[in-house]
Design an enzyme around this catalytic site. Structure first.
Site, mmCIF file in Angstrom:
data_model
loop_
_atom_site.group_PDB
_atom_site.id
_atom_site.type_symbol
_atom_site.label_atom_id
_atom_site.label_comp_id
_atom_site.label_asym_id
_atom_site.label_seq_id
_atom_site.Cartn_x
_atom_site.Cartn_y
_atom_site.Cartn_z
ATOM 1 N N VAL A 162 -3.863 -5.243 -2.519
ATOM 2 C CA VAL A 162 -4.537 -4.035 -3.130
ATOM 3 C C VAL A 162 -5.014 -3.947 -4.567
ATOM 4 O O VAL A 162 -4.249 -4.664 -5.297
ATOM 5 C CB VAL A 162 -3.588 -2.203 -3.157
ATOM 6 C CG1 VAL A 162 -4.561 -1.527 -3.668
ATOM 7 C CG2 VAL A 162 -2.733 -1.934 -1.774
ATOM 8 N N SER B 22 -7.758 5.510 -3.687
ATOM 9 C CA SER B 22 -8.174 5.956 -3.704
ATOM 10 C C SER B 22 -8.760 6.333 -1.964
ATOM 11 O O SER B 22 -7.649 6.818 -0.827
ATOM 12 C CB SER B 22 -8.097 7.837 -3.672
ATOM 13 O OG SER B 22 -7.708 7.597 -5.479
ATOM 14 N N GLU C 202 2.537 -1.812 -10.932
ATOM 15 C CA GLU C 202 2.917 -0.951 -12.381
ATOM 16 C C GLU C 202 3.308 0.297 -11.401
ATOM 17 O O GLU C 202 3.358 0.713 -10.324
ATOM 18 C CB GLU C 202 1.233 -0.656 -12.587
ATOM 19 C CG GLU C 202 1.259 -1.957 -13.478
ATOM 20 C CD GLU C 202 -0.178 -1.772 -13.694
ATOM 21 O OE1 GLU C 202 -0.420 -0.746 -15.792
ATOM 22 O OE2 GLU C 202 -1.953 -2.080 -13.281
ATOM 23 N N TYR D 248 1.232 4.796 -7.542
ATOM 24 C CA TYR D 248 1.233 5.427 -6.281
ATOM 25 C C TYR D 248 2.229 6.735 -6.180
ATOM 26 O O TYR D 248 1.584 7.313 -4.385
ATOM 27 C CB TYR D 248 1.757 4.286 -6.116
ATOM 28 C CG TYR D 248 0.938 3.008 -5.487
ATOM 29 C CD1 TYR D 248 0.011 2.862 -4.842
ATOM 30 C CD2 TYR D 248 1.069 1.926 -6.189
ATOM 31 C CE1 TYR D 248 -1.362 1.820 -5.015
ATOM 32 C CE2 TYR D 248 0.366 0.855 -6.685
ATOM 33 C CZ TYR D 248 -0.647 0.859 -5.413
ATOM 34 O OH TYR D 248 -1.652 -0.273 -5.493
ATOM 35 N N PHE E 109 6.514 -8.320 0.313
ATOM 36 C CA PHE E 109 5.314 -8.579 1.394
ATOM 37 C C PHE E 109 3.295 -8.237 1.294
ATOM 38 O O PHE E 109 3.458 -7.938 0.712
ATOM 39 C CB PHE E 109 5.692 -7.531 2.405
ATOM 40 C CG PHE E 109 5.721 -6.023 2.797
ATOM 41 C CD1 PHE E 109 4.448 -5.342 1.708
ATOM 42 C CD2 PHE E 109 6.939 -6.032 1.771
ATOM 43 C CE1 PHE E 109 4.620 -3.930 1.449
ATOM 44 C CE2 PHE E 109 7.509 -4.685 0.983
ATOM 45 C CZ PHE E 109 6.295 -4.044 0.997
#
Length: 433
Positions: free
Chosen positions: A101, A114, A138, A142, A433
């Site tokens: 991400v 988002s 960080e 989330y 992962f």
């Protein structure tokens, strides 16, 4: 085991502009996606990793954000894959593993994360995933999407001279033996051992074949330097593999005196005798003055096995590791086991709607439980991320109540929930992962 791929990048918030298109990518777009993920992770683009990424590619699971005003440049990345997560009691649930991400620093605060996150979670719930997992670079990114820290990496550094070795009276594995194996042998023996081990450890996940290929050098990811490690395998008296240790030793000298550090990358043991035998091997390697392992279970008894436990100090990378987001409360809480019977009613706040509402969590004397909607008065109020932190047993209700993350609505509610949700073994995931 080395991490399988990159992790979380920059956060975004707000609405996606009309010039930005967020969509699933095709396999032919992997080269531009590959460049975008390097940029998002602030890594120099040293080599094309398209062929490596092609091994992992699944249509409908890799997202990209493309800026039409900049020639369609890829400015955001996101991918997920299905895996299994072991829960208290030994069952495994299907989860959506999120990774890769990133959002380019030029396109933050436009809602790109988002948009990609909400699309992925909706698709995961539709596929029947019970939860989603990720590893956050960080801490504050989330929680807004219902994730909470669920396992910790609890590494250790051990000064061998101070440690004085392992206690002599520790039981070894009768008739067991240890031998070194080649990378080819590790690639054959390791997966079966890990499959047996992971169902004994809450928080562990299924390893991808690509992970073993990376660990053994069968596949190499461009931009990452691979050096062959040492791999030792323990077999019991019948010849069955019961453990392994994968490590490297740096070539460090203080003048003419060795001053080497042995770094453990993978350590699996099905029983205490195997673990003791493998650690005795690692503590006996010539020239080694320190042992470093970045990710041990919080429950690992290794420090107490030393003649001087204070020689085992925290590793600098000790921190939260796996983050969890529950998507299906009835399936999640029916899958795990419970150490004590009880019943609590939870008022859960989930802005994304997946687990929002009032739920009765109850367990019987047989260790089985269920979670169902109810109109009964709640005992506790908490949000989805906090509930996720409690699900595997990585946090306790009293601690989160003391942190003002759980609100007690009925006297005794915190104690009742704590008794119900506590687990005998801390959750742990040794894998990235």
């Amino acid at each position: 085991m080395p991490a399988y791929g990159g992790q979380m990048g920059n956060d975004t918030h707000g609405r996606t502009g009309q010039d930005i298109e967020v969509r699933y990518i095709g396999e032919d777009e992997l080269p531009v996606w590959d460049r975008a993920i390097s940029r998002g992770f602030l890594r120099p683009y040293s080599a094309d990793a398209t062929e490596y990424r092609r091994r992992l590619f699944e249509p409908g699971r890799w997202q990209g954000a493309f800026d039409r005003s900049d020639g369609g440049r890829c400015v955001g990345t996101f991918r997920s894959f299905d895996t299994e997560l072991t829960v208290p009691g030994g069952a495994a649930i299907e989860v959506d593993a999120i990774t890769g991400v990133t959002v380019s620093s030029t396109h933050r605060r436009r809602g790109l994360l988002s948009g990609m996150m909400r699309r992925d979670l909706a698709a995961a719930r539709e596929r029947g995933s019970v939860a989603a997992i990720l590893i956050a670079s960080e801490y504050n990114i989330y929680g807004r999407y219902g994730f909470g820290p669920a396992t910790r990496a609890h590494g250790r550094q051990i000064d061998l001279a101070r440690a004085g070795g392992l206690r002599a009276e520790l039981p070894d594995s009768p008739g067991g033996r240890i031998g070194f194996v080649t990378m080819e042998e590790l690639g054959k023996l390791g997966p079966e051992l890990h499959e047996r081990w992971r169902l004994t450890q809450p928080g562990a996940i299924k390893r991808l074949p690509t992970g073993w290929q990376l660990a053994t050098g069968e596949v190499q990811s461009p931009g990452r330097v691979w050096q062959e490690p040492f791999a030792a395998v323990h077999r019991d008296a019948e010849g069955a593999v019961t453990g392994l240790a994968v490590y490297r030793v740096d070539d460090a000298w203080d003048g003419s005196c060795p001053n080497c550090t042995l770094t453990v990358y993978d350590f699996l043991a099905l029983d205490r005798g195997t673990a003791v035998a493998l650690w005795r091997l690692l503590f006996s390697v010539d020239w080694v003055r320190r042992i470093a392992v970045a990710n041990l279970s919080p429950d690992d008894a290794l420090p107490l096995w030393l003649n001087e436990p204070r020689a085992a100090t925290p590793h600098p990378e000790t921190a939260d590791h796996t983050w969890l987001r529950l998507l299906d409360l009835p399936a999640a809480f029916a899958a795990r086991g419970y150490a004590a019977p009880g019943r609590v009613v939870l008022q859960v706040d989930d802005p994304e709607g997946y687990v929002d509402g009032r739920w009765a969590l109850e367990a019987g004397a047989d260790g089985a439980g269920r979670c169902t909607p109810t109109e009964d008065e709640p005992d506790l109020a908490l949000d989805a991320g906090v509930l996720a932190s409690l699900y595997l047993g990585g946090e306790t209700v009293p601690r989160l109540a003391a942190a003002a993350l759980v609100t007690e609505l009925r006297p005794g509610g915190v104690a009742a929930a704590d008794l119900l949700l506590r687990t005998p073994l801390a959750p742990w995931n040794p894998d990235g992962f």
